[in-house]
Design a protein around this motif. Structure first.
Motif, mmCIF file in Angstrom:
data_model
loop_
_atom_site.group_PDB
_atom_site.id
_atom_site.type_symbol
_atom_site.label_atom_id
_atom_site.label_comp_id
_atom_site.label_asym_id
_atom_site.label_seq_id
_atom_site.Cartn_x
_atom_site.Cartn_y
_atom_site.Cartn_z
ATOM 1 N N HIS A 63 36.778 35.666 43.526
ATOM 2 C CA HIS A 63 36.436 36.906 44.212
ATOM 3 C C HIS A 63 34.984 36.810 44.661
ATOM 4 O O HIS A 63 34.115 36.392 43.876
ATOM 5 C CB HIS A 63 36.626 38.111 43.287
ATOM 6 N N PRO A 64 34.678 37.190 45.916
ATOM 7 C CA PRO A 64 33.314 36.997 46.419
ATOM 8 C C PRO A 64 32.256 37.807 45.676
ATOM 9 O O PRO A 64 31.083 37.409 45.658
ATOM 10 C CB PRO A 64 33.410 37.451 47.892
ATOM 11 N N LEU A 65 32.644 38.928 45.061
ATOM 12 C CA LEU A 65 31.672 39.765 44.355
ATOM 13 C C LEU A 65 31.771 39.597 42.843
ATOM 14 O O LEU A 65 30.769 39.374 42.158
ATOM 15 C CB LEU A 65 31.888 41.234 44.728
ATOM 16 N N PHE A 66 32.998 39.694 42.283
ATOM 17 C CA PHE A 66 33.172 39.716 40.832
ATOM 18 C C PHE A 66 33.313 38.314 40.229
ATOM 19 O O PHE A 66 33.107 38.149 39.038
ATOM 20 C CB PHE A 66 34.396 40.547 40.477
ATOM 21 N N ALA A 67 33.683 37.349 41.039
ATOM 22 C CA ALA A 67 33.809 35.966 40.551
ATOM 23 C C ALA A 67 33.454 35.023 41.684
ATOM 24 O O ALA A 67 34.320 34.341 42.241
ATOM 25 C CB ALA A 67 35.223 35.713 40.050
ATOM 26 N N TYR A 335 29.482 42.926 36.257
ATOM 27 C CA TYR A 335 30.302 42.315 37.306
ATOM 28 C C TYR A 335 31.461 41.519 36.710
ATOM 29 O O TYR A 335 32.570 41.532 37.239
ATOM 30 C CB TYR A 335 29.440 41.417 38.196
ATOM 31 N N ARG A 336 31.201 40.857 35.592
ATOM 32 C CA ARG A 336 32.275 40.076 34.973
ATOM 33 C C ARG A 336 33.332 41.006 34.369
ATOM 34 O O ARG A 336 34.526 40.707 34.414
ATOM 35 C CB ARG A 336 31.704 39.135 33.915
ATOM 36 N N VAL A 337 32.917 42.137 33.814
ATOM 37 C CA VAL A 337 33.880 43.120 33.315
ATOM 38 C C VAL A 337 34.755 43.627 34.458
ATOM 39 O O VAL A 337 35.982 43.725 34.334
ATOM 40 C CB VAL A 337 33.158 44.293 32.621
ATOM 41 N N LYS A 342 39.841 43.354 37.782
ATOM 42 C CA LYS A 342 40.459 42.860 39.020
ATOM 43 C C LYS A 342 41.549 41.854 38.702
ATOM 44 O O LYS A 342 42.649 41.900 39.283
ATOM 45 C CB LYS A 342 39.386 42.230 39.900
ATOM 46 N N ALA A 343 41.286 40.931 37.782
ATOM 47 C CA ALA A 343 42.297 39.924 37.420
ATOM 48 C C ALA A 343 43.534 40.568 36.823
ATOM 49 O O ALA A 343 44.663 40.102 37.048
ATOM 50 C CB ALA A 343 41.685 38.914 36.448
#
Length: 347
Positions: A63-67, A335-337, A342-343
């Motif tokens: 993901h461009p923002l979260f991952a 962001y990782r949370v 999202k996942a």
């Protein structure tokens, strides 16, 4: 897919998948005691497999923002002997392709290892288990008043429970049941923490359903819990119930399953996770903002998931509860949370 060993050139994709599945089931049968263990076989997961130790199953996210690099969301404890957790973790972290990793719904033994390495470890809720030999299936006494009332109401309204293969049921009726249930739950499933409904008979899984006058009202699937190659109990993994089913229908199924599991000499029934329930600051160094976030979601976000209803209902079975945790390599940030959510398709 990351693996602890290489695969031979010239093998077909079918051969590779068959070999992988055989290795997964080998370790699962030996070490699949945790309530998330059977869920590591669900579609959409990738694996790190170590031939001598076991495996980790994870949801991958780009993901461009979260991952922006890559995120692995590991589902449950390692499928390995607890004595081998640390060696398996070291092998995973040293493997080519290792990424930022969140370990989700892990027990205290694995949480201890991560905390010793200086990683913050947060409580993420509680899991419930019923000691089957000790459970009073007659539901005597005030502690079981709610369950008795729900069970009796379903019985009085003509609900009947049966067990069989899922392929004994009409596929179109099952699809309609599942679709109606999902529409009441926001229109989609959270993946990862719950296995999806598959319209095929899965090894060692048990299928119970409720009918009234021949109409399918509810389905419950129980996943096996393993130790040393034996099924020692089950997880109540999945339920689908029509809105118009009498109150108590699903409980009547669970209670009938308990009665049968007791007669077979099984040890335990897991009721699974109550997300964000009883979350405290806990025994480990942790991220305080996550504790606050999880508490807020438990109290104020039923539109995401019925957190309080889940907790209230499972508590009425009077099982034992224990804390489960999450941690991350590197340490968790917001962001990782959000990447985890999202996942899991929370949004």
């Amino acid at each position: 897919m990351m693996n602890g060993t290489s695969l031979f050139l010239g093998e077909s994709q079918e051969d590779i998948a068959s070999e992988r599945d055989a290795r997964l089931r080998h370790f699962l049968g030996r070490h699949g005691r945790g309530c998330m263990a059977y869920s590591t076989l669900q579609p959409g997961l990738e694996y790190f497999i170590h031939d001598a130790l076991g495996y980790l199953a994870y949801l991958p996210l780009h993901h461009p923002l979260f991952a922006p690099g890559r995120l692995h969301v590991v589902i449950g404890d390692p499928i390995a002997a607890p004595a081998d957790y640390e060696a398996l973790l070291d092998a995973y972290l040293a493997a080519p392709g290792a990424a930022a990793t969140v370990f989700l719904e892990i027990g205290a033994a694995f949480a201890d290892i991560l905390a010793r390495r200086g990683l913050p470890v947060n409580e993420m809720g509680i899991e419930w288990e019923i000691d089957l030999p000790a459970f009073d299936s007659d539901l005597r006494g005030p502690a079981f008043a709610h369950l008795r009332r729900w069970r009796n109401k379903a019985r009085k309204e003509g609900v009947e429970v049966a067990e069989g293969r899922i392929t004994d049921l009409d596929a179109d009726e099952l699809i309609a049941l599942s679709r109606q249930w999902l529409q009441r739950k926001g229109g989609h499933e959270f993946i990862g923490l719950n296995r999806p409904l598959l319209l095929e008979n899965e090894p060692d899984a048990r299928y119970f359903w409720a009918t009234r006058e021949g109409r399918l009202l509810s389905l419950a699937i129980f996943d096996p819990l393993y130790r040393d190659g034996q099924v020692i109990g089950y997880l109540h993994n999945l339920s689908r119930t029509l809105a118009e089913a009498p109150h108590g229908t699903n409980d009547l199924i669970v209670l009938e399953a308990i009665r049968r599991f007791q007669a077979e000499g099984r040890e335990v029934l897991s009721l699974g996770l109550s997300p964000f329930a009883e979350v405290e600051n806990g025994p480990y160094p942790h991220r305080a903002y996550l504790t606050g976030l999880f508490r807020f979601m438990f109290r104020h976000c039923p539109f995401i998931y019925p957190f309080q209803g889940n907790y209230f209902h499972k508590d009425k079975y009077r099982g034992r509860s224990f804390k489960v945790y999450l941690a991350s390599v590197p340490a968790l940030n917001l962001y990782r949370v959000l990447g985890v959510f999202k996942a899991l398709k929370v949004f």
